[in-house]
Every structure is written in C-alpha cells, then in structure tokens.
Write a protein that holds these residues in place. Structure first.
Motif, PDB file in Angstrom:
ATOM      1  N   PRO A  94      44.637   8.430  45.650  1.00 42.15           N
ATOM      2  CA  PRO A  94      44.079   7.801  46.858  1.00 42.15           C
ATOM      3  C   PRO A  94      45.104   6.857  47.488  1.00 42.15           C
ATOM      4  CG  PRO A  94      42.531   7.670  45.023  1.00 42.15           C
ATOM      5  CD  PRO A  94      43.836   8.141  44.452  1.00 42.15           C
ATOM      6  N   GLN A  95      45.333   7.025  48.773  1.00 38.29           N
ATOM      7  CA  GLN A  95      46.265   6.149  49.483  1.00 38.29           C
ATOM      8  C   GLN A  95      45.511   5.024  50.197  1.00 38.29           C
ATOM      9  OE1 GLN A  95      48.740   8.125  52.458  1.00 38.29           O
ATOM     10  NE2 GLN A  95      50.451   6.833  51.863  1.00 38.29           N
ATOM     11  N   PHE A  96      44.347   5.356  50.731  1.00 36.17           N
ATOM     12  CA  PHE A  96      43.491   4.371  51.397  1.00 36.17           C
ATOM     13  C   PHE A  96      42.115   4.407  50.726  1.00 36.17           C
ATOM     14  CE2 PHE A  96      46.393   5.993  54.692  1.00 36.17           C
ATOM     15  CZ  PHE A  96      47.009   4.819  55.086  1.00 36.17           C
ATOM     16  N   ILE A  97      41.603   3.244  50.370  1.00 33.49           N
ATOM     17  CA  ILE A  97      40.261   3.143  49.794  1.00 33.49           C
ATOM     18  C   ILE A  97      39.500   2.040  50.524  1.00 33.49           C
ATOM     19  CG2 ILE A  97      38.901   2.665  47.736  1.00 33.49           C
ATOM     20  CD1 ILE A  97      41.244   3.604  46.045  1.00 33.49           C
ATOM     21  N   ILE A 106      42.193  -1.015  60.571  1.00 35.48           N
ATOM     22  CA  ILE A 106      41.979  -1.539  59.219  1.00 35.48           C
ATOM     23  C   ILE A 106      42.848  -0.776  58.224  1.00 35.48           C
ATOM     24  CG2 ILE A 106      40.288  -1.599  57.337  1.00 35.48           C
ATOM     25  CD1 ILE A 106      38.242  -2.571  59.368  1.00 35.48           C
ATOM     26  N   LEU A 107      42.950   0.546  58.386  1.00 33.33           N
ATOM     27  CA  LEU A 107      43.814   1.331  57.504  1.00 33.33           C
ATOM     28  C   LEU A 107      45.274   0.922  57.651  1.00 33.33           C
ATOM     29  CD1 LEU A 107      42.318   4.934  57.926  1.00 33.33           C
ATOM     30  CD2 LEU A 107      41.853   3.290  56.098  1.00 33.33           C
ATOM     31  N   SER A 108      45.671   0.541  58.858  1.00 31.22           N
ATOM     32  CA  SER A 108      47.060   0.136  59.101  1.00 31.22           C
ATOM     33  C   SER A 108      47.299  -1.329  58.772  1.00 31.22           C
ATOM     34  CB  SER A 108      47.436   0.395  60.563  1.00 31.22           C
ATOM     35  OG  SER A 108      46.729  -0.495  61.419  1.00 31.22           O
ATOM     36  N   PHE A 127      36.130  -4.329  51.256  1.00 34.28           N
ATOM     37  CA  PHE A 127      37.543  -4.266  50.881  1.00 34.28           C
ATOM     38  C   PHE A 127      38.226  -3.052  51.500  1.00 34.28           C
ATOM     39  CE2 PHE A 127      35.135  -6.282  47.504  1.00 34.28           C
ATOM     40  CZ  PHE A 127      35.856  -7.447  47.265  1.00 34.28           C
ATOM     41  N   CYS A 128      39.527  -3.219  51.744  1.00 38.85           N
ATOM     42  CA  CYS A 128      40.412  -2.104  52.101  1.00 38.85           C
ATOM     43  C   CYS A 128      41.630  -2.184  51.200  1.00 38.85           C
ATOM     44  CB  CYS A 128      40.837  -2.171  53.568  1.00 38.85           C
ATOM     45  SG  CYS A 128      42.042  -0.891  54.024  1.00 38.85           S
ATOM     46  N   THR A 147      44.272  -5.469  51.258  1.00 40.34           N
ATOM     47  CA  THR A 147      44.929  -5.919  52.492  1.00 40.34           C
ATOM     48  C   THR A 147      44.616  -7.370  52.836  1.00 40.34           C
ATOM     49  OG1 THR A 147      43.108  -5.023  53.855  1.00 40.34           O
ATOM     50  CG2 THR A 147      45.014  -3.593  53.458  1.00 40.34           C
ATOM     51  N   ARG A 148      43.558  -7.919  52.261  1.00 36.42           N
ATOM     52  CA  ARG A 148      43.244  -9.326  52.525  1.00 36.42           C
ATOM     53  C   ARG A 148      44.151 -10.265  51.732  1.00 36.42           C
ATOM     54  NH1 ARG A 148      36.957 -10.039  51.441  1.00 36.42           N
ATOM     55  NH2 ARG A 148      37.724  -9.294  49.423  1.00 36.42           N
ATOM     56  N   GLU A 149      44.701  -9.776  50.619  1.00 40.32           N
ATOM     57  CA  GLU A 149      45.488 -10.629  49.738  1.00 40.32           C
ATOM     58  C   GLU A 149      46.971 -10.283  49.729  1.00 40.32           C
ATOM     59  OE1 GLU A 149      43.693 -10.295  45.911  1.00 40.32           O
ATOM     60  OE2 GLU A 149      41.833 -11.325  46.499  1.00 40.32           O
TER      61      GLU A 149
END
Length: 277
Positions: free
Chosen positions: A5-8, A53-55, A64-65, A72-74
């Motif tokens: 998985p690249q994006f979750i 969001i994915l970018s 979460f993303c 991405t938030r951290e």
C-alpha cells in the motif's frame, strides 16, 4: 504480484475552517504501489480534496492519511517531498518560472539534486513531453496544451513514485489528450502509481480500478472493466455518462448481437464491433 500500500486513508474526513459541511466523510481506502486508479464523482463530491490529501497538500481534519507508511500530520515536509507529484487542471496554477527549462528544473532543485542530475532530469522530462526544442522559450509563448505538458514535465522531473492528475486533461484538445495519456502510460509502465481525477469515462480505460465519491463518501470501488459494463442508467445515477463505444455495445447486447459478459478492454470491444459491421 502483491504490491505494498502506498496510500492508506483511515476514517479520513476533511472540512474547511468555518464550513457548514464536511467535504470528506469517513474515507477508508488503500491504493497500492503501481496501481492506476480513476477517481470519479460529480462536482462537489470531494475528488480534488481527496487528491490534495494524498499529495499531503492538505491533512485530514479527522482520521489519518499514511503515505508510504508516514502519517502526513506528523511527517516532516522533507520526508514527503518527492513521493508524489500533482498536475492540476489549469497549468497556470502551478507554473512558477518564466522560462521552460527553469520550470522543469524547479522541482529537482527543491529536492536538493546536484546540478548534473538536474540537467539530466530536465532534458529527460522535456524530451518525454515534446518540449525539449522549446526549452529556452518563455513559458508565456506556449499554448495551453504545451503549458499543461510543461506542468507534467515538472512533475516527471521530480521522479515521483506517484503522479496525481486533477482533471489534467480537461482543457486539452483530443490530440493533446491522447499524447498526454501516452506519456502517463509510459510512466505507469515503469511502475509509477497513477491516481486520475476525471469526469470523462473514455479517459479511464487505461486504469485498473475505479473509485467513485458521492457527497464525500466512497460509493463504488471496483475494477474498471466491470465498471464500464454497468448500464448507462446505473452510471447516470452516479451523474456519469457512459462512453459512446460502451453505449453501442450495451445496445448490441440487448439486441442479441453481442454475448453477455465483460469485454476485457476497449480494443477487444472495437474488434467485436468491427466484426459485426
């Protein structure tokens, strides 16, 4: 072959400050490395917000993303930089340089690449997009289609693991759309993940998977060939228009001229139609 998985997205939601309603609501989604995903939905369904969001241009206001395992938030910006490149509908929204080759060099420079590497990437990306002969021209001298190809060249020069297209073909003429799509197909053939926002279903035939958003939620997630074999009425209920070739095939099946079942791709469908004519 199992792909990581690249994006979750887990319970991802998004709302702009002081907005009355959420743009995205409880999105649970995985996109694997090397997939080509078409992201569909009516205006206001949240497609562009999800792509941002994915970018990592936006972060979820709830949920979460994860991009390549990073929250991405951290994550620090430098950890996420270069993983994906986004190409917007209007190239004017992302072109920053005055000269063609300077625009193609902007991304690699921000990645801290050495001069020799920047030169190699600029040449390769401009040749791939057919702009090498215009490398010293002013961006203002380019046509709209050439500016869109320049935006793509800037994305390619980053050597991203994923290319995100936000209706990037919508302002192009038919020939330019075909040329643009061929470039994307080549990148996908190298293993690059493609996530494409579009409203033209004839543009999704190269994709492997379709995700449809409806009022900020995932309403459909299925293989592209099965999706294109949905009836015109089913697609209309999603505010989508079935492409002409698939519409003709649907009518011919209803009349008994074509067998029921999924035609594997557009080319085989065209072959069947030619056989009947």
């Amino acid at each position: 072959m199992c792909r990581e998985p690249q994006f979750i997205l887990k319970g991802a939601e998004f709302a702009y400050a002081n907005a009355a309603e959420k743009i995205l609501r409880g999105i649970d989604l995985e996109i694997r490395a090397g997939e080509w995903v078409a992201l569909l939905g009516s205006n206001g369904s949240g497609k562009s917000t999800l792509l941002k969001i994915l970018s990592a241009l936006l972060t979820p206001t709830q949920g979460f993303c994860f991009v390549c395992g990073l929250d991405t938030r951290e994550a620090k910006p430098e950890q996420l930089r270069g993983i994906s490149s986004i190409v917007f509908q209007n190239p004017e929204d992302q072109i920053v340089a005055a000269v063609v080759e300077e625009e193609a060099a902007f991304g690699p420079e921000n990645l801290g690449c050495h001069t020799e590497e920047i030169c190699r990437r600029v040449e390769a990306s401009l040749k791939a997009t057919g702009l090498w002969e215009r490398r010293r021209d002013l961006v203002s001298s380019l046509s709209g289609g050439q500016k869109q190809r320049l935006a793509l060249a800037g994305a390619l020069a980053m050597h991203p693991r994923a290319i995100l297209l936000d209706e990037a073909l919508s302002m192009l003429d038919p020939r330019s759309r075909l040329e643009f799509t061929e470039i994307i197909k080549r990148e996908h053939g190298k293993g690059v993940t493609i996530v494409e926002v579009t409203h033209r279903l004839e543009e999704i035939r190269c994709a492997e998977r379709v995700i449809v958003l409806d009022r900020g939620k995932v309403s459909c997630d299925m293989p592209v060939h099965a999706f294109l074999n949905k009836s015109a009425a089913e697609l209309a209920s999603m505010h989508l228009m079935k492409p002409p070739i698939e519409c003709l095939a649907e009518k011919l099946r209803a009349e008994g001229y074509l067998p029921d079942g999924c035609v594997s791709d557009a080319e085989s469908l065209k072959t069947e139609l030619c056989r009947l004519l």
